[in-house]
Write an enzyme that holds these catalytic residues in place. Structure first.
Site, mmCIF file in Angstrom:
data_model
loop_
_atom_site.group_PDB
_atom_site.id
_atom_site.type_symbol
_atom_site.label_atom_id
_atom_site.label_comp_id
_atom_site.label_asym_id
_atom_site.label_seq_id
_atom_site.Cartn_x
_atom_site.Cartn_y
_atom_site.Cartn_z
ATOM 1 N N THR A 198 0.850 -1.208 0.000
ATOM 2 C CA THR A 198 0.000 0.000 0.000
ATOM 3 C C THR A 198 0.882 1.253 0.000
ATOM 4 O O THR A 198 2.011 1.227 0.478
ATOM 5 C CB THR A 198 -0.924 0.042 1.243
ATOM 6 O OG1 THR A 198 -1.692 -1.144 1.292
ATOM 7 C CG2 THR A 198 -1.849 1.231 1.271
ATOM 8 N N THR A 235 -0.723 2.111 6.357
ATOM 9 C CA THR A 235 -0.525 0.916 5.535
ATOM 10 C C THR A 235 -0.489 -0.279 6.495
ATOM 11 O O THR A 235 -0.193 -0.112 7.670
ATOM 12 C CB THR A 235 0.804 0.970 4.746
ATOM 13 O OG1 THR A 235 1.896 1.021 5.672
ATOM 14 C CG2 THR A 235 0.869 2.186 3.833
ATOM 15 N N GLY A 236 -0.758 -1.456 5.972
ATOM 16 C CA GLY A 236 -0.751 -2.633 6.843
ATOM 17 C C GLY A 236 -2.141 -3.223 6.972
ATOM 18 O O GLY A 236 -3.017 -2.957 6.132
ATOM 19 N N ARG A 277 -13.320 -8.055 -1.060
ATOM 20 C CA ARG A 277 -12.787 -7.610 0.241
ATOM 21 C C ARG A 277 -12.262 -6.167 0.087
ATOM 22 O O ARG A 277 -11.521 -5.859 -0.828
ATOM 23 C CB ARG A 277 -11.658 -8.531 0.693
ATOM 24 C CG ARG A 277 -10.982 -8.092 2.015
ATOM 25 C CD ARG A 277 -9.773 -7.216 1.794
ATOM 26 N NE ARG A 277 -9.088 -6.868 3.029
ATOM 27 C CZ ARG A 277 -8.085 -6.001 3.109
ATOM 28 N NH1 ARG A 277 -7.632 -5.409 2.027
ATOM 29 N NH2 ARG A 277 -7.516 -5.735 4.263
ATOM 30 N N VAL A 278 -12.680 -5.322 1.006
ATOM 31 C CA VAL A 278 -12.215 -3.938 0.998
ATOM 32 C C VAL A 278 -11.486 -3.673 2.308
ATOM 33 O O VAL A 278 -11.985 -4.000 3.383
ATOM 34 C CB VAL A 278 -13.410 -2.965 0.858
ATOM 35 C CG1 VAL A 278 -12.957 -1.521 1.017
ATOM 36 C CG2 VAL A 278 -14.088 -3.159 -0.500
ATOM 37 N N GLY A 279 -10.286 -3.110 2.206
ATOM 38 C CA GLY A 279 -9.509 -2.807 3.409
ATOM 39 C C GLY A 279 -9.767 -1.391 3.891
ATOM 40 O O GLY A 279 -10.823 -0.798 3.634
ATOM 41 N N ASP A 280 -8.780 -0.847 4.585
ATOM 42 C CA ASP A 280 -8.924 0.501 5.142
ATOM 43 C C ASP A 280 -8.628 1.605 4.135
ATOM 44 O O ASP A 280 -9.080 2.737 4.312
ATOM 45 C CB ASP A 280 -7.983 0.664 6.347
ATOM 46 C CG ASP A 280 -6.519 0.434 5.967
ATOM 47 O OD1 ASP A 280 -6.256 -0.377 5.049
ATOM 48 O OD2 ASP A 280 -5.638 1.063 6.581
ATOM 49 N N GLY A 338 -5.549 -3.669 7.170
ATOM 50 C CA GLY A 338 -6.648 -2.719 7.085
ATOM 51 C C GLY A 338 -7.761 -2.990 8.073
ATOM 52 O O GLY A 338 -8.370 -2.061 8.623
HETATM 53 N N1 GLY Z 1 -4.009 -1.404 4.247
HETATM 54 C C1 GLY Z 1 -4.302 -2.036 3.036
HETATM 55 C C2 GLY Z 1 -5.321 -3.076 3.143
HETATM 56 O O1 GLY Z 1 -5.557 -3.609 4.212
HETATM 57 O O2 GLY Z 1 -5.913 -3.401 2.128
#
Ligand code: GLY
Length: 358
Positions: free
Chosen positions: A202, A253-254, A230-233, A256
């Site tokens: 990210t 980053t990391g 799937r959607v992250g942060d 989410g």
């Molecule tokens: N931080 C990126 C994700 O979890 O997709």
């Protein structure tokens, strides 16, 4: 907590004293802070702001470099695909002066999701478009729809599939004959990434211009081999990114999922509003994550989060910082972030909550 925490408090106190001594003399210069993969991105963002470009346009221009780079397999074109071998991208942008934001999630076929996110912000009544709707919107706005899967990413996916389970009909390839691109990937990310979905990668970039205006943006291809949809942060305003023009801008980053649960971008900005230095605010957000991570499957033997996550922040005065859950990744790489200002672009070490994953 840890030695690093005690050292931090000393350093932060010293930094506060210096800032107080400097008082009102401190003038924000164009400055950009990002994840470590954004060295060229912060450099370009600062150059653009020095030319008088709006901080959000500058931030997006920087992040586009990484989105376009097939060698960065965590963002944009060339990103590692989902479990069905499809690259799905998430991104958001936030513009301090207008307090507006835009985002896209699970976007397929468009290599610069941050540009699409900005158009969502500017030309719709919405903040977030997802999936086929986001792609249709991009296509209607003239974005090329293309295959974002590079040969290297395809080989990585195939190798993951072949190693996924002993109960399917895929046979593991002979280690003697690994493709060189695959070997390079394993060297960069480690073998574990084929067993456990990766949570790193990210890019987040926050920018401050000479007028004191702020902007932020975040872009990702998300977890390696994630579930479709799937959607992250990264596209979630207040999690992957948050910007308040009176205070500062922050992002992450990391993992989410961990960030979404504490609204980490927003929390970091609120901590800066209370007077915390950006790096202290980042560290306190990580402390919150460590405190609220309670599921056993997410904890190591010492009860610490067993995943990586980092925050990056800049305040309106031009103070900046970053903190990482761990000082070193599982492959032994020191956690760093990128920053650029009048003295050029460089990487600096992140503060950290814990030294090494066990
Ligand atoms: N931080 C990126 C994700 O979890 O997709």
């Amino acid at each position: 907590m840890t030695i690093s925490r005690r050292q931090l408090l000393g350093t932060a106190a010293a930094a506060t004293a210096v800032v107080k001594a400097a008082g009102a003399q401190k003038r924000p210069a164009p400055l950009a802070v990002s994840s470590a993969n954004g060295l060229k991105a912060v450099e370009l963002a600062v150059r653009r702001m020095q030319q008088g470009i709006d901080p959000l346009d500058a931030a997006i221009a920087g992040v586009n470099l990484v989105e376009d780079d097939p060698n960065d397999m965590t963002v944009g074109y060339g990103g590692v695909p989902n479990e069905e071998c499809v690259v799905q991208l998430d991104a958001c942008v936030m513009h301090g002066p207008t307090a507006r934001a835009g985002a896209v999630a699970s976007l397929e076929g468009v290599r610069n999701p941050t540009k699409v996110a900005k158009l969502v912000m500017e030309t719709t009544d919405h903040v977030l478009l997802v999936g086929p709707g986001a792609r249709h919107f991009a296509s209607m706005n003239g974005f090329a729809v293309e295959n974002l899967l590079t040969e290297k990413a395809r080989k990585v996916w195939l190798f993951w599939k072949q190693n996924l389970s002993e109960k399917d009909k895929w046979l593991e390839p002979d280690a003697e004959h690994y493709d060189p691109e695959l070997k390079a990937f394993i060297e960069e990310f480690g073998w574990d990434e084929f067993r456990k979905p990766k949570t790193g990668g990210t890019i987040h970039l926050s920018a401050l211009d000479a007028r004191g205006d702020l902007a932020g943006c975040t872009s990702t291809s998300g977890l390696f081999f994630k579930m479709p949809g799937r959607v992250g942060d990264s596209p979630i305003i207040g999690a992957g990114c948050f910007t308040d023009n009176e205070v500062g801008s922050a992002g992450s980053t990391g993992r989410g999922e961990a960030n979404i649960l504490v609204s980490g971008g927003h929390l970091t900005v609120e901590l800066m509003r209370q007077g915390k230095h950006p790096r202290e605010a980042c560290l306190m957000t990580l402390e919150r994550i460590a405190k609220t991570t309670r599921e056993k499957r997410l904890l190591d033997a010492k009860g610490r989060p067993n995943f990586g996550i980092r925050f990056y922040a800049v305040n309106k005065r031009g103070d900046y910082g970053s903190a990482s859950m761990y000082a070193f990744s599982s492959s032994g790489k020191r956690a760093q972030f990128a920053v650029a200002d009048a003295s050029g672009a460089r990487r600096e070490d992140c503060l950290f909550l814990f030294e090494r994953p066990s």
